[in-house]
Design a protein around this motif. Structure first.
Motif, PDB file in Angstrom:
ATOM      1  N   ARG A  15     -15.823  -0.064   3.349  1.00  0.00           N
ATOM      2  CA  ARG A  15     -16.120  -0.281   1.930  1.00  0.00           C
ATOM      3  C   ARG A  15     -14.839  -0.501   1.125  1.00  0.00           C
ATOM      4  N   VAL A  16     -15.008  -1.090  -0.042  1.00  0.00           N
ATOM      5  CA  VAL A  16     -13.925  -1.292  -0.988  1.00  0.00           C
ATOM      6  C   VAL A  16     -13.875  -0.100  -1.936  1.00  0.00           C
ATOM      7  N   GLY A  17     -12.676   0.416  -2.150  1.00  0.00           N
ATOM      8  CA  GLY A  17     -12.489   1.500  -3.108  1.00  0.00           C
ATOM      9  C   GLY A  17     -11.223   1.280  -3.912  1.00  0.00           C
ATOM     10  N   ARG A  18     -11.106   2.038  -5.005  1.00  0.00           N
ATOM     11  CA  ARG A  18      -9.906   1.957  -5.850  1.00  0.00           C
ATOM     12  C   ARG A  18      -9.196   3.305  -5.825  1.00  0.00           C
ATOM     13  N   VAL A  19      -7.910   3.282  -5.535  1.00  0.00           N
ATOM     14  CA  VAL A  19      -7.112   4.506  -5.531  1.00  0.00           C
ATOM     15  C   VAL A  19      -7.013   5.015  -6.968  1.00  0.00           C
ATOM     16  N   VAL A  20      -7.460   6.249  -7.195  1.00  0.00           N
ATOM     17  CA  VAL A  20      -7.424   6.829  -8.539  1.00  0.00           C
ATOM     18  C   VAL A  20      -6.362   7.923  -8.652  1.00  0.00           C
ATOM     19  N   ARG A  21      -5.883   8.401  -7.523  1.00  0.00           N
ATOM     20  CA  ARG A  21      -4.829   9.423  -7.515  1.00  0.00           C
ATOM     21  C   ARG A  21      -4.087   9.313  -6.190  1.00  0.00           C
ATOM     22  N   ALA A  22      -2.776   9.509  -6.228  1.00  0.00           N
ATOM     23  CA  ALA A  22      -1.963   9.460  -5.011  1.00  0.00           C
ATOM     24  C   ALA A  22      -0.782  10.397  -5.184  1.00  0.00           C
ATOM     25  N   GLU A  23      -0.483  11.136  -4.128  1.00  0.00           N
ATOM     26  CA  GLU A  23       0.668  12.040  -4.168  1.00  0.00           C
ATOM     27  C   GLU A  23       1.223  12.206  -2.755  1.00  0.00           C
ATOM     28  N   PRO A  24       2.503  12.547  -2.642  1.00  0.00           N
ATOM     29  CA  PRO A  24       3.092  12.737  -1.322  1.00  0.00           C
ATOM     30  C   PRO A  24       2.355  13.813  -0.528  1.00  0.00           C
ATOM     31  N   HIS A  25       2.400  13.664   0.789  1.00  0.00           N
ATOM     32  CA  HIS A  25       1.808  14.661   1.687  1.00  0.00           C
ATOM     33  C   HIS A  25       2.937  15.198   2.575  1.00  0.00           C
ATOM     34  N   SER A  32       3.572  10.471   4.795  1.00  0.00           N
ATOM     35  CA  SER A  32       2.215  10.125   4.373  1.00  0.00           C
ATOM     36  C   SER A  32       1.993  10.364   2.890  1.00  0.00           C
ATOM     37  N   ILE A  33       0.879   9.808   2.428  1.00  0.00           N
ATOM     38  CA  ILE A  33       0.467   9.946   1.034  1.00  0.00           C
ATOM     39  C   ILE A  33      -0.989  10.400   1.019  1.00  0.00           C
ATOM     40  N   ARG A  34      -1.277  11.397   0.186  1.00  0.00           N
ATOM     41  CA  ARG A  34      -2.667  11.829  -0.020  1.00  0.00           C
ATOM     42  C   ARG A  34      -3.276  10.924  -1.072  1.00  0.00           C
ATOM     43  N   LEU A  35      -4.463  10.396  -0.761  1.00  0.00           N
ATOM     44  CA  LEU A  35      -5.136   9.466  -1.664  1.00  0.00           C
ATOM     45  C   LEU A  35      -6.502   9.997  -2.066  1.00  0.00           C
ATOM     46  N   TRP A  36      -6.869   9.753  -3.312  1.00  0.00           N
ATOM     47  CA  TRP A  36      -8.225   9.964  -3.813  1.00  0.00           C
ATOM     48  C   TRP A  36      -8.721   8.569  -4.176  1.00  0.00           C
TER      49      TRP A  36
END
Length: 112
Positions: A15-25, A32-36
């Motif tokens: 599916r297609v989604g839009r990243v609404v939040r991102a922060e280092p992991h 890596s990066i944690r994505l919402w």
């Protein structure tokens, strides 16, 4: 290469989604990066840990459309629950380049 049927392909829900939040992991083994990611009203916001830090900064990912597999079981990645697998292709150095639509499309749209 192993052949699959069209029915096999349909079992993978991309599916297609839009990243609404991102922060280092920082606890992940690979940078890596944690994505919402917002997949629209049907699926809502899902999380992903993605090995993207070599090519992307968290702030430049927010607002970006991505393609992800949404029907894998959740996986604990260094203390963070990763619910979807964001798709990419390795560049010449083996670093992930994200797959994404080249135009605006509705969130949650299925890849076929």
């Amino acid at each position: 290469m192993t052949s699959i049927t069209y029915e096999d392909f349909l079992r993978v829900d991309m599916r297609v989604g839009r990243v609404v939040r991102a922060e280092p992991h920082p606890r992940a083994r690979k940078p890596s990066i944690r994505l919402w990611i917002d997949f629209g009203p049907e699926l809502g916001v899902r999380t992903s840990s993605a090995a993207l830090a070599a090519r992307y900064r968290p702030e430049e990912l927010v607002g970006r459309l991505v393609i992800a597999v949404v029907n894998f079981p959740p996986k604990n990645v260094a203390g963070f629950v990763s619910e979807v697998l964001v798709l990419g292709v390795p560049d010449e150095a083996g670093e992930v380049v994200l797959l994404r639509p080249d135009a605006e499309v509705p969130l949650g749209g299925r890849v076929f």
